[in-house]
Structures are given as structure tokens and as C-alpha cells.
Design a protein around this motif. Structure first.
Motif, PDB file in Angstrom:
ATOM      1  N   ALA A 244       0.838  -1.203   0.000  1.00 49.63           N
ATOM      2  CA  ALA A 244       0.000   0.000   0.000  1.00 49.63           C
ATOM      3  C   ALA A 244       0.875   1.257   0.000  1.00 49.63           C
ATOM      4  O   ALA A 244       1.919   1.298   0.663  1.00 49.63           O
ATOM      5  N   ASP A 245       0.411   2.270  -0.721  1.00 53.48           N
ATOM      6  CA  ASP A 245       1.093   3.554  -0.721  1.00 53.48           C
ATOM      7  C   ASP A 245       0.978   4.145   0.696  1.00 53.48           C
ATOM      8  O   ASP A 245      -0.138   4.351   1.188  1.00 53.48           O
ATOM      9  N   VAL A 246       2.125   4.404   1.322  1.00 49.21           N
ATOM     10  CA  VAL A 246       2.098   4.757   2.755  1.00 49.21           C
ATOM     11  C   VAL A 246       1.317   6.046   3.003  1.00 49.21           C
ATOM     12  O   VAL A 246       0.434   6.104   3.864  1.00 49.21           O
TER      13      VAL A 246
ATOM     14  N   ALA B 278       3.088  -4.703   6.172  1.00 50.94           N
ATOM     15  CA  ALA B 278       2.441  -3.387   6.369  1.00 50.94           C
ATOM     16  C   ALA B 278       2.614  -2.919   7.808  1.00 50.94           C
ATOM     17  O   ALA B 278       2.543  -1.728   8.093  1.00 50.94           O
ATOM     18  N   GLU B 279       2.855  -3.864   8.729  1.00 47.80           N
ATOM     19  CA  GLU B 279       3.058  -3.443  10.130  1.00 47.80           C
ATOM     20  C   GLU B 279       4.372  -2.676  10.277  1.00 47.80           C
ATOM     21  O   GLU B 279       4.547  -1.928  11.224  1.00 47.80           O
TER      22      GLU B 279
ATOM     23  N   SER C 211     -12.665  -1.983   3.093  1.00 49.59           N
ATOM     24  CA  SER C 211     -11.772  -1.353   2.122  1.00 49.59           C
ATOM     25  C   SER C 211     -10.433  -2.068   2.082  1.00 49.59           C
ATOM     26  O   SER C 211     -10.036  -2.721   3.053  1.00 49.59           O
ATOM     27  N   ILE C 212      -9.755  -1.886   0.947  1.00 49.07           N
ATOM     28  CA  ILE C 212      -8.389  -2.395   0.832  1.00 49.07           C
ATOM     29  C   ILE C 212      -7.498  -1.297   0.263  1.00 49.07           C
ATOM     30  O   ILE C 212      -7.936  -0.565  -0.634  1.00 49.07           O
ATOM     31  N   PHE C 213      -6.317  -1.167   0.825  1.00 50.36           N
ATOM     32  CA  PHE C 213      -5.319  -0.264   0.253  1.00 50.36           C
ATOM     33  C   PHE C 213      -4.189  -1.135  -0.296  1.00 50.36           C
ATOM     34  O   PHE C 213      -3.554  -1.895   0.442  1.00 50.36           O
ATOM     35  N   THR C 214      -3.993  -1.042  -1.598  1.00 49.27           N
ATOM     36  CA  THR C 214      -2.998  -1.885  -2.258  1.00 49.27           C
ATOM     37  C   THR C 214      -2.632  -1.280  -3.608  1.00 49.27           C
ATOM     38  O   THR C 214      -3.372  -0.456  -4.146  1.00 49.27           O
TER      39      THR C 214
ATOM     40  N   ASN D 296      -8.693   1.461  -2.302  1.00 52.25           N
ATOM     41  CA  ASN D 296      -7.925   2.675  -2.042  1.00 52.25           C
ATOM     42  C   ASN D 296      -8.840   3.861  -1.696  1.00 52.25           C
ATOM     43  O   ASN D 296      -8.532   5.012  -1.996  1.00 52.25           O
ATOM     44  N   ILE D 297      -9.973   3.542  -1.079  1.00 51.41           N
ATOM     45  CA  ILE D 297     -10.956   4.528  -0.595  1.00 51.41           C
ATOM     46  C   ILE D 297     -11.301   4.098   0.827  1.00 51.41           C
ATOM     47  O   ILE D 297     -11.733   2.965   1.040  1.00 51.41           O
TER      48      ILE D 297
END
Ligand code: NAD
Length: 496
Positions: free
Chosen positions: A263-265, A296-297, A417-420, A441-442
Motif C-alpha cells: 500500500a502507498d504509505v 504493512a506493520e 476497504s483495501i489499500f494496495t 484505495n478509498i
């Protein structure tokens, strides 16, 4: 802003009438001051509102849809002209920031924009020669008196999810706003009167349980729209349907936000902060659980914790705006703090602690700082119960499969949601996740007015959701006419 005590009369048959019942205080959560008394209402108040709506129905039903739409068009323009006034009223009684209030009002106005299309939305279906010489048509007609019961967290938007579509379709309406935030709903209703809505088409009755029970069982009420917590939503659905009403009933939620290792930080941090702490977490679409997947952690989580610690809490009823406002009442703040304590007792670790936050310029406001509970496990109270405050749970999962399984274990089903950066991961998530509104990404994938507000599982009881075409279907019933003609008319003379 001044602190004059406002009154909350009912709006019945076009008149503003005082209720004979006791009241409950409405607060400015930023200062803790009482700004109004909202009547708790009686069954008689509810009956008067239903009778007024019932009396107005025959004429309103006959009003051509295009004329109904014109009134809504004027209403929309009046909302624009009075936008900032409504926004400030909303912030004063609810406590959300002015930016958030603008969003609340705008989202509601979009439902009016949708409802303006009612002449097209009501178009029926027809087939010629369904059998030889026989035609068949299906049209949509209104139901009659419809009722809306709304929660405190979106004083403008949630009532507007309901009545613009209901009245555009030719129904009349009784709104029972939350007794915690009755002022914005009243302010908006006044504009509808100015726009030319006939008396009795929209009515407002204030109150709590007694009024709701009277509305739910009233023989003249045809349909109930409810938004609130899950136990009440379920109760409304059960009692309403038992009494023969059509019911759409939105409940609470617990929404998961997956943070993938790729994911974009910056964007995902911003997305999660907005989802978890926007409106002080008092959103049914709040992203209240961040699921950090694998690395991601190490990539996203530290930035997220730092950004959370920087969130400035403060009063929202003045020019200088904080990042986050207060929660709705002192009792609610105490309940959220209690849930945090239970989380810690059950083994969660606190990485950002908003308890006891000091706001010197408004010492009596109902403030709680942004809080992160890390290492939350599925069995914990904090993982299961809707907190409805500025608290983000963090859970750690090895991979996408485990994260989806975790999200699908929830009893609720509003959003996820998912961020990827991976299209494959996003596609997999969208396909498999067990909820009705999905964000890629929302952070807050709340449907806009043209789509259904689409809760699943214990987040929704009913068949047809609010907003969009399902809203039109909910507020109308179809009539199917099959016709055959044997001759051209009297003696068929003119034809020959
Ligand atoms: P609530 O359930 O306490 O109250 C909602 C409405 O029901 C109010 O008008 C209230 O007066 C009435 N009510 C309360 N108790 C009642 C009872 N025992 N019998 C009959 N009526 C009763 O909810 P709230 O605290 O005002 O709002 C927050 C809740 O609403 C959260 O759970 C949130 O998730 C939910 N919500 C859901 C959605 C959605 O679309 N799913 C949207 C917004 C809010």
C-alpha cells in the motif's frame, strides 16, 4: 455563535405546534451547553402527524411527478442559498467540524438531485401483444403515508436519504429525527415549505420510544425507513413487518480496512485516518479496524500511529477549526472510554491514547482524542462491539486470505476497504468480501445518492435499500394492467 435556547415544535399539517410532553436536552457538544429542549413526544403527537400526512396524500398523489420535481428543484436551490446556515446549525448540535458538516449537507442534497429525475424514475414497462390483441403495462404508484426515524450522526443527510425520494414518488411523510439533533432537520423542513410543498406532505414529530412505537403500529402508516443501531433496527423491522408495513432498516457496523504490504504509505495513512477519526468515528461507515497484512506493520503502521498522535481535537463551533470535534454526549464519551479500558484489560495494547484529552478553550466539551488499540484479537469485546467513537483497532494478519476471512467473520456488513497497488489483490478482495459497500484505495466507500446505501448482514434488515433506484422501488408499488379492446367505439361508425 450565540447560545439562545431553541424550542422544538412539531411540524404537523404545515403548522409548528408545541408538544405537551416533557423534554430532553440538546447539547452543543463542543461546549457542553444545553442549546434546546427536544420534546419526548406522545402517541397523540404521532397520530396527529400521521393524520395530517394521510389527509394530504390524495391531492399530493394526483400532483404530476414533474410538478413534484419542480418543488424539489426550488428546495435544492433554497438549500444552496442557506447552505452555510444549515452547516453551522449542524455543527452546533452535532459537534462535527464545519468541513464534515458541509459533507453531511452536500450528501443529502445529492439525494434531492437524484429525486429531481422522478418523472424518468417512475417510468413503467409495457409490452404490446403479450397475447394476441392484449397489451400489458406495469406502472408505479405511491404507497401513502411513509415514516422516517433517524439517528444522531448525520442530522442532515440521513433524513434526506428518505423523504425527497418518498415525496417525489407521491407519498406523504412523517419524520422523527433523533432527539439529540432535532434542529437541522427542522431548519431544512422550513425550506421545503418555502419551496411550495403543500401542507401535510412533510411532517415532523419529535420524540423517543413512545412516538416510534405509535408510528410503527399506526394502521395508516404504509412504510417505515429506519437508520440507527442494530438492536433498534432489528426491533423496528420485526414490529413494523408484523404490523404489515414495508420496512427498510439500517443498523450499526464494524468496518475493516485492509492495509497490504504494497500500500502507498501516504495515501493509505490519510485514508485510514479519515475513515477511523472523521466525524470523531461516529459514522456507520467508520473504518474502525485496520488490518495490517504482513510487512504493512513495518511500512504503514508506524506512520499511521504518528499521524494519529498529531490529530488536534477541539471545539468546532468557532472560526479556528480543529482536525476532530467532540463526540455527541458526555455519556457516550464515558462509554467509549470504558470500552477502551475493557480492550486493554482483554489484552490489547494502546499505541495512541486519547483519553483525558485536555481542551483548555472548551473545558466542558465532550472530547476524546484519537486512540489506537493495537494487537486486538477477534474474541475481544472491542473487536465485536460497535464503538462509534475515535478508536481504531489494529489487527495483524499474515496474508490476504487470512485478512478476508477475518473481515468476513463480522456480524455486520456495511463496508470494507483495501489499500494496495495490486489489481489482483483488489479484485480478489472485492469478489470475496462479505459486505455491501467495498472501497479500493478509498477509506469510506459510502454509496452516493445514485446507488443504494447497501448494508448486508446485521447492518441492514429489509429488501430494498435507501437511495438510488432501490429507494424508488421501496417508496412505490407496481400496478400491472392487462388490456384487451373488442371494438373501436360506439357502433364503430367513425372508424368505418
Ligand atoms: P439509536 O438506535 O440509538 O437511535 C436511532 C433512532 O431510534 C432515534 O431516532 C431514536 O430516537 C430511536 N430509538 C432509540 N431507541 C429506541 C427504542 N428503544 N425504540 C424505538 N426507537 C428508538 O442510534 P443513534 O445512537 O442515534 O445512532 C448511531 C447508530 O446509528 C450507530 O449504530 C450507527 O452505526 C447507526 N447508523 C447506521 C447507518 C446505516 O446506514 N447503516 C447510518 C448512520 C448511523
Amino acid at each position: 455563535m450565540t447560545n439562545t435556547l431553541e424550542t422544538c415544535p412539531n411540524f404537523i399539517g404545515g403548522e409548528w405546534l408545541d408538544s405537551n410532553s416533557s423534554g430532553t436536552p440538546v447539547y452543543n457538544p463542543s461546549t457542553g451547553e444545553v442549546i434546546a429542549q427536544c420534546p419526548l413526544g406522545t402517541a397523540a403527537d404521532a397520530n396527529a402527524a400521521v393524520q395530517a400526512a394521510h389527509a394530504a396524500f390524495p391531492d399530493w398523489m394526483e400532483t404530476p411527478p414533474v410538478e413534484r420535481a419542480r418543488i424539489l428543484g426550488r428546495f435544492k436551490m433554497l438549500m444552496e442559498d442557506n447552505f452555510e446556515d444549515i452547516v453551522h446549525c449542524n455543527t452546533r448540535e452535532h459537534g462535527k467540524t464545519l468541513v464534515e458538516s458541509r459533507g453531511d449537507v452536500k450528501r443529502g442534497m445529492e439525494v434531492i438531485e437524484f429525486a429531481l429525475g422522478v418523472p424518468s424514475l417512475l417510468m413503467g414497462e409495457v409490452i404490446e401483444n403479450i397475447a394476441r390483441g392484449i397489451d400489458c403495462e406495469a406502472i408505479r404508484q405511491p404507497l401513502g403515508v411513509c415514516v422516517g426515524i433517524t439517528p444522531f450522526n448525520f442530522p442532515a443527510m440521513v433524513p434526506l436519504w428518505m423523504y425527497p425520494i418518498a415525496i417525489a414518488c407521491g407519498n406523504t411523510f412523517v419524520l422523527k429525527p433523533s432527539e439529540k439533533v432535532p434542529l437541522t432537520a427542522m431548519k431544512i423542513a422550513k425550506l421545503l415549505g418555502k419551496a411550495g410543498l403543500p401542507k401535510g406532505v412533510l411532517n415532523i414529530v419529535h420524540g423517543g420510544r413512545d412516538v416510534v412505537d405509535a408510528l410503527l403500529t399506526h394502521p395508516k402508516v404504509k412504510a417505515i425507513s429506519f437508520v440507527g443501531s442494530t438492536p433498534i433496527a432489528k426491533h423496528i423491522y420485526e414490529i413494523g413487518t408484523k404490523h404489515g408495513k414495508r420496512v427498510q432498516s439500517n443498523g450499526g457496523a464494524k468496518n475493516y480496512v485492509l492495509l497490504m504490504p504494497d500500500a502507498d504509505v501516504e495515501n493509505s495513512t490519510r485514508g485510514v485516518i479519515e475513515a477511523a477519526f472523521g466525524c470523531a468515528g461516529e459514522r456507520c461507515m467508520a473504518g474502525s479496524t485496520a488490518v495490517v497484512v504482513g510487512a504493512a506493520e513495518k511500512t504503514v503502521l508506524p506512520t499511521l500511529i504518528e499521524a494519529t498522535k498529531r490529530i488536534k481535537v477541539g471545539p468546532t463551533d468557532r472560526e479556528t477549526q480543529p482536525d476532530m470535534g467532540p463526540v455527541i454526549t458526555r455519556q457516550h464519551r464515558d462509554r467509549v472510554e470504558e470500552l477502551i479500558a475493557v480492550g486493554l484489560k482483554e489484552g490489547a495494547k494502546i499505541s495512541a491514547d486519547g483519553r483525558g484529552v485536555k481542551v483548555s478553550e472548551a473545558p466542558n466539551g465532550f472530547f476524546l482524542g484519537a486512540t489506537i488499540l493495537d494487537h486486538v484479537e477477534s474474541g475481544m469485546t472491542i473487536a465485536r462491539e460497535e464503538v462509534f467513537g475515535p478508536v481504531l483497532n489494529v489487527m495483524h494478519m499474515e496474508d490476504l486470505d487470512a485478512a478476508i476471512e477475518l473481515a468476513n467473520g463480522s456480524a455486520y456488513g456495511n463496508g470494507a476497504s483495501i489499500f494496495t497497488r495490486s489489481g489482483k489483490a483488489a479484485r480478489e478482495f472485492k469478489h470475496r468480501v462479505n459486505c455491501g459497500m467495498v472501497g479500493i484505495n478509498i477509506g469510506v466507500p459510502a454509496s452516493m445518492a445514485w446507488f443504494p446505501f447497501n448494508g448486508w448482514n446485521d447492518s441492514f434488515f429489509g429488501d430494498l435499500h435507501m437511495q438510488g433506484k432501490e429507494g424508488v422501488q421501496f417508496f412505490t408499488q407496481q400496478k400491472v394492467t392487462t388490456s384487451r379492446w373488442f371494438s373501436y367505439g360506439e357502433g364503430d361508425i367513425w372508424y368505418r
